[in-house]
Design a protein around this motif. Structure first.
Motif, short mmCIF file in Angstrom:
data_model
loop_
_atom_site.label_atom_id
_atom_site.label_comp_id
_atom_site.label_asym_id
_atom_site.label_seq_id
_atom_site.Cartn_x
_atom_site.Cartn_y
_atom_site.Cartn_z
N ARG A 13 0.88 -1.15 0.00
CA ARG A 13 0.00 0.00 0.00
C ARG A 13 0.92 1.21 0.00
O ARG A 13 1.63 1.45 0.97
CB ARG A 13 -0.88 0.02 1.24
N GLU A 259 -4.44 -5.61 -3.27
CA GLU A 259 -5.77 -5.49 -3.86
C GLU A 259 -6.00 -6.48 -4.99
O GLU A 259 -7.13 -6.93 -5.24
CB GLU A 259 -6.02 -4.06 -4.36
N SER A 263 -9.06 -9.21 -5.31
CA SER A 263 -9.98 -9.27 -6.45
C SER A 263 -9.88 -10.59 -7.20
O SER A 263 -10.89 -11.14 -7.65
CB SER A 263 -9.72 -8.09 -7.40
N TYR A 288 -10.63 -10.03 5.33
CA TYR A 288 -10.87 -9.66 3.93
C TYR A 288 -11.79 -10.71 3.31
O TYR A 288 -11.36 -11.81 2.98
CB TYR A 288 -9.55 -9.59 3.16
#
Length: 482
Positions: A13, A259, A263, A288
């Motif tokens: 991040r 991320e 996904s 998550y």
């Protein structure tokens, strides 16, 4: 992709802050006060600054002493960068390091676009630079580099004790330039010189094809910014071609962006099911969950190996524990930590571990890896070392490279008579038989085109007769026939 740790195998991040200028400002003021104190002979510490944190007193003192008393002018930026790097090295964490402007630029490029180099993920381990995995289609893969290879030297320079970021400076370079790595591999007695021509490492990360009986195979090489989009497009195309079962191959995948792990895992895990949990130093946990409904209509098998790390392990653990998907192959790498990357104002970068991640069932796989449901190893010849095409192997030669060549010939159906590294007449006959089949000059010696063709044919055989993919297809067929 050299260390992007990386670079690509860390869940990143990216943030910005202006610490560098603040540090410079504080150091500048401190240096001035120290000079003033020395001029007036004050024996008290010369680094008392309003708002100063006491734990930095020794750091400021050391800086001032060097700045004012070192026998030559010091490079202030270099000294400050060294201090930051020293802090990160003291953590004894191979995934935390400091990158100067050039390294930081390469780090971002490896995530966002293409870059130039040999295309291998590396990490520092026990004082050595170790290959995590070569990237698909990269010069490193074509040269035969394998997970767990130790890079001892680059162009004759020892990498002993270097961080992965420092090693990258020597390994990377412009497209078309040559670099020679000295490689140590488990089971090989002597280091092997591996010359590699650097190239542009492409941004494409997903490859798909129909293989047999309406079963498709998709390989994900790393988790970069556009990987989910690439994967969805390829899956849609394969469905149009009649895909009824899917082998998802994440072998030698070093990982990537957090991320993207979320996904992509969500494509195969029912909505709301846990993909993984992140835990910080205080024990605080954040779950998550899957963001989509997955695709339960298409049976799935995931293939892993010891080069599957980080984000690819999140995917493997998520589908196994939250969707009951079987895993085939070898125990994965075992990277269970999360990194953040923070950019300094001058363009340099600090990457450091902030949390650990747990599987849906709460397991921490760090340094242990994920064990597959069906353990299948590649044949022994898949781990044979690179043979330098510039080295002539002929009758009476004796070396580890001769031994590797003999094993390659045997794997391809040409009997060299022995596999102990001594090149005799029987080995020469095997070489001539191979050269005849390949329409090469029948010299009985291995060099240049003959060596390259030998390694190419072996690589093709490994791909064609891949026992891990074959097992995955077998498992899929059992599911389809139920």
């Amino acid at each position: 992709m050299e260390s992007n740790e990386p670079k690509q195998n860390n869940f990143l991040r990216i943030k910005k802050f202006h610490f560098a200028m603040l540090l410079f400002f504080i150091v500048f003021i401190t240096a001035g006060i120290t000079t003033f104190a020395l001029a007036f002979g004050d024996d008290e510490p010369a680094v008392k600054v309003i708002g100063q944190r006491d734990e930095f007193t020794k750091l400021y003192e050391a800086y001032d002493v060097l700045k004012n008393n070192y026998y030559t002018e010091i490079d202030e930026d270099k000294v400050i960068n060294g201090a930051i790097n020293g802090m990160l090295e003291s953590l004894d964490d191979p995934y935390s390091d400091y990158m100067n402007q050039e390294d930081a630029k390469s780090f971002h490029q490896s995530i966002e676009s293409s870059f130039e180099g040999i295309g291998a993920e590396i990490q520092e381990k026990d004082g050595h630079i170790v290959i995590v995995t070569p990237l698909k289609g990269s010069p490193a893969e074509k040269a035969g580099l394998k997970p767990e290879d130790k890079v001892l030297e680059v162009d004759g320079k020892s990498l002993q004790g270097m961080s992965s970021s420092e090693a990258v400076m020597f390994i990377r370079g412009k497209k078309g330039t040559k670099v020679e790595l000295s490689i140590s591999r488990p089971g090989i007695n002597e280091p092997v010189k591996v010359p590699i021509v650097r190239d542009t490492i492409p941004i494409e990360t997903v490859y798909g094809e129909m293989i047999e009986d309406k079963i498709a195979k998709v390989q994900i090489t790393n988790f970069s910014q556009n990987t989910t989009k690439e994967l969805v497009a390829i899956l849609n195309d394969l469905q149009k071609k009649g895909m009824q079962g899917l082998v998802l191959d994440v072998r030698q995948n070093p990982g990537g962006l957090l991320e993207q792990a979320v996904s992509i895992s969500s494509l195969f895990v029912p909505k709301g099911e846990i993909l993984f949990t992140v835990e910080d130093r205080h024990g605080n946990k954040e779950e998550y969950p899957s963001k989509s409904n997955g695709n339960p209509d298409v049976p799935l098998v995931v293939v892993i190996d010891k080069g599957s790390a980080s984000a690819s392990e999140i995917l493997a653990a998520a589908v196994k524990e939250s969707a009951g998907v079987p895993l085939v192959g070898e125990t994965s790498f075992g990277k269970g930590t999360v990194q953040h990357a923070q950019d300094f104002e001058d363009g340099s970068n600090m990457k450091f571990t902030t949390e650990k991640w747990l599987t849906p069932k709460g397991n921490w796989i760090h340094k242990k890896g994920i064990k597959p449901d069906y353990e299948v190893a590649l044949p022994e010849y898949a781990a044979l070392p690179f043979i330098d095409p510039e080295t002539e192997l002929k009758v009476s030669s004796a070396s580890e490279q001769v031994k590797a060549a003999q094993k390659m010939l045997k794997a391809l159906g040409y009997d060299p008579g022995r596999e102990d590294g001594f090149f005799d007449e029987k080995t020469a006959q095997a070489v001539m038989a191979f050269q005849k089949t390949e329409n090469l000059e029948q010299t009985g010696t291995l060099k240049g085109a003959s060596t390259i063709q030998l390694m190419t044919r072996l690589r093709e055989q490994i791909e064609k007769n891949d026992p891990q993919i074959q097992k995955a297809v077998e498992v899929l067929k059992e599911q389809l026939n139920k």
